[in-house]
Design an enzyme around this catalytic site. Sequence first.
Site, mmCIF file in Angstrom:
data_model
loop_
_atom_site.group_PDB
_atom_site.id
_atom_site.type_symbol
_atom_site.label_atom_id
_atom_site.label_comp_id
_atom_site.label_asym_id
_atom_site.label_seq_id
_atom_site.Cartn_x
_atom_site.Cartn_y
_atom_site.Cartn_z
ATOM 1 N N LEU A 1 0.828 -1.218 0.000
ATOM 2 C CA LEU A 1 0.000 0.000 0.000
ATOM 3 C C LEU A 1 0.856 1.259 0.000
ATOM 4 O O LEU A 1 0.331 2.365 -0.116
ATOM 5 C CB LEU A 1 -0.901 0.010 1.249
ATOM 6 C CG LEU A 1 -1.992 -1.063 1.312
ATOM 7 C CD1 LEU A 1 -2.669 -1.056 2.682
ATOM 8 C CD2 LEU A 1 -3.018 -0.842 0.216
ATOM 9 N N SER A 2 2.188 1.111 0.120
ATOM 10 C CA SER A 2 3.047 2.291 0.270
ATOM 11 C C SER A 2 2.949 3.282 -0.894
ATOM 12 O O SER A 2 2.892 4.496 -0.660
ATOM 13 C CB SER A 2 4.504 1.854 0.480
ATOM 14 O OG SER A 2 4.617 1.200 1.722
ATOM 15 N N LYS B 1 14.974 -5.936 5.068
ATOM 16 C CA LYS B 1 15.270 -4.912 6.090
ATOM 17 C C LYS B 1 16.613 -5.130 6.793
ATOM 18 O O LYS B 1 17.319 -4.169 7.090
ATOM 19 C CB LYS B 1 14.155 -4.871 7.145
ATOM 20 C CG LYS B 1 12.854 -4.289 6.621
ATOM 21 C CD LYS B 1 11.815 -4.238 7.726
ATOM 22 C CE LYS B 1 10.478 -3.831 7.168
ATOM 23 N NZ LYS B 1 9.441 -3.711 8.197
ATOM 24 N N ASP C 1 9.471 1.865 11.748
ATOM 25 C CA ASP C 1 8.435 0.927 12.198
ATOM 26 C C ASP C 1 8.138 1.110 13.687
ATOM 27 O O ASP C 1 6.967 1.128 14.100
ATOM 28 C CB ASP C 1 8.875 -0.523 11.960
ATOM 29 C CG ASP C 1 8.741 -0.940 10.502
ATOM 30 O OD1 ASP C 1 7.938 -0.328 9.773
ATOM 31 O OD2 ASP C 1 9.453 -1.880 10.104
HETATM 32 P P1 NDP Z 1 9.540 -12.132 9.744
HETATM 33 O O1 NDP Z 1 9.439 -13.088 8.605
HETATM 34 O O2 NDP Z 1 10.832 -11.459 10.026
HETATM 35 O O3 NDP Z 1 9.086 -12.874 11.100
HETATM 36 C C1 NDP Z 1 7.941 -13.684 11.116
HETATM 37 C C2 NDP Z 1 7.647 -14.109 12.546
HETATM 38 O O4 NDP Z 1 6.394 -14.817 12.561
HETATM 39 C C3 NDP Z 1 8.695 -15.066 13.130
HETATM 40 O O5 NDP Z 1 8.823 -14.778 14.502
HETATM 41 C C4 NDP Z 1 8.050 -16.437 12.894
HETATM 42 O O6 NDP Z 1 8.487 -17.417 13.794
HETATM 43 C C5 NDP Z 1 6.599 -16.102 13.170
HETATM 44 N N1 NDP Z 1 5.632 -17.045 12.577
HETATM 45 C C6 NDP Z 1 5.373 -17.212 11.265
HETATM 46 N N2 NDP Z 1 4.396 -18.147 11.118
HETATM 47 C C7 NDP Z 1 4.044 -18.550 12.362
HETATM 48 C C8 NDP Z 1 3.105 -19.496 12.865
HETATM 49 N N3 NDP Z 1 2.318 -20.214 12.048
HETATM 50 N N4 NDP Z 1 3.005 -19.644 14.200
HETATM 51 C C9 NDP Z 1 3.788 -18.931 15.042
HETATM 52 N N5 NDP Z 1 4.718 -18.038 14.624
HETATM 53 C C10 NDP Z 1 4.836 -17.851 13.304
HETATM 54 O O7 NDP Z 1 8.372 -11.062 9.464
HETATM 55 P P2 NDP Z 1 8.285 -9.555 10.013
HETATM 56 O O8 NDP Z 1 8.771 -9.535 11.400
HETATM 57 O O9 NDP Z 1 8.864 -8.629 9.046
HETATM 58 O O10 NDP Z 1 6.708 -9.291 9.952
HETATM 59 C C11 NDP Z 1 5.824 -9.875 10.897
HETATM 60 C C12 NDP Z 1 4.430 -9.320 10.667
HETATM 61 O O11 NDP Z 1 4.412 -7.917 10.927
HETATM 62 C C13 NDP Z 1 3.913 -9.491 9.229
HETATM 63 O O12 NDP Z 1 2.564 -9.862 9.287
HETATM 64 C C14 NDP Z 1 4.059 -8.097 8.638
HETATM 65 O O13 NDP Z 1 3.088 -7.849 7.632
HETATM 66 C C15 NDP Z 1 3.800 -7.231 9.856
HETATM 67 N N6 NDP Z 1 4.395 -5.895 9.743
HETATM 68 C C16 NDP Z 1 3.570 -4.801 9.794
HETATM 69 C C17 NDP Z 1 4.076 -3.526 9.714
HETATM 70 C C18 NDP Z 1 3.143 -2.373 9.775
HETATM 71 O O14 NDP Z 1 3.571 -1.236 9.469
HETATM 72 N N7 NDP Z 1 1.909 -2.559 10.186
HETATM 73 C C19 NDP Z 1 5.517 -3.278 9.560
HETATM 74 C C20 NDP Z 1 6.309 -4.492 9.547
HETATM 75 C C21 NDP Z 1 5.754 -5.728 9.618
HETATM 76 P P3 NDP Z 1 9.841 -18.264 13.490
HETATM 77 O O15 NDP Z 1 10.962 -17.408 13.958
HETATM 78 O O16 NDP Z 1 9.656 -19.488 14.298
HETATM 79 O O17 NDP Z 1 9.855 -18.530 12.016
#
Ligand code: NDP
Length: 280
Positions: free
Chosen positions: A17-18, A67, A103
Amino acid sequence: MTTPRYAVFGHPIAHSLSPRIHAAFGRQTGIALNYTAIDAPLETFAPSLANFTDANGRGANITQPLKQRAVGLCHAVSAFARRAGAVNTLTRVGTVWHGDNTDGPGLIRDLTARHGLDLRERRTLLLGAGGAAHAAAHALLDAGIGELVIVNRSTDRADALADSIRDPARVHTRYWHDLADIGSFDLIVNATSAGVARETLALPFGLIAPRALCYDLSYGAAALGFVAWARAAGAGAALDGLGMLVEQAAESFAIWHGTRPDTDPVHDLLRGELPLHATD
Ligand code: NDP
């Protein structure tokens, strides 16, 4: 010299959406913008950014999975981005890139300025330990929350995040299977991408203290499962990350253009398209 260019880099990026958010900020502030989405997998990010630089790229937002990689492409990085270990905003300064992370400030601004919430001393549960969780953890601690408990599917990543914060008196990790036994929380932040993958988190209702705030960093359909759980468990408020998305964009816009846009009209427009309840 060609028109200054701005862009968001990520992979996949078509859903972003950016470009719409920055175009709306540009119209509002009377700043003519050339802001596009550039699809760049990790392997081609550096050459793609070099091409953008050559084409008079002046600023870029960086999203997953780039990132952490972006940190290494910057000549200088803000103190917050350094602590979070992730850059989501690049700014051309002379002949080099400077990196910021908006963020964390975007999350706090949504919670406190838009929703009027007081975060101080809240016992907080952070689900996830990825890039967004890093920024959220540091920003929430800076904002004065009380204890922070980090739970992640991969326990080594939760431990690494907690270790990097270096505040053992306030920050702890627990296992996912401990969730039924770790008491209740005043603030629960879902920083996992489970909702994006349409996966459901198994969360006990007992996690929610009276009047607790539950916040999912994801937005739109990806957040509906967590929001529904929070409401069913009696949370005082259940929010998604749409406001954070708009606020982090406004922080980037302010870094690049020296003026902070009014985020409410843009937030309200997008909220009309992404309601916080199922629509069918
Ligand atoms: P990453 O890929 O870096 O991290 C994903 C995280 O989710 C990890 O901790 C992973 O665990 C966990 N995870 C994924 N699937 C599952 C599951 N089924 N059960 C439990 N844990 C799970 O992603 P980001 O940190 O970049 O993003 C995370 C969320 O934040 C996304 O939905 C993204 O859209 C949102 N976001 C929103 C922003 C905003 O401005 N609103 C800005 C940045 C991000 P593991 O380490 O075990 O793989």
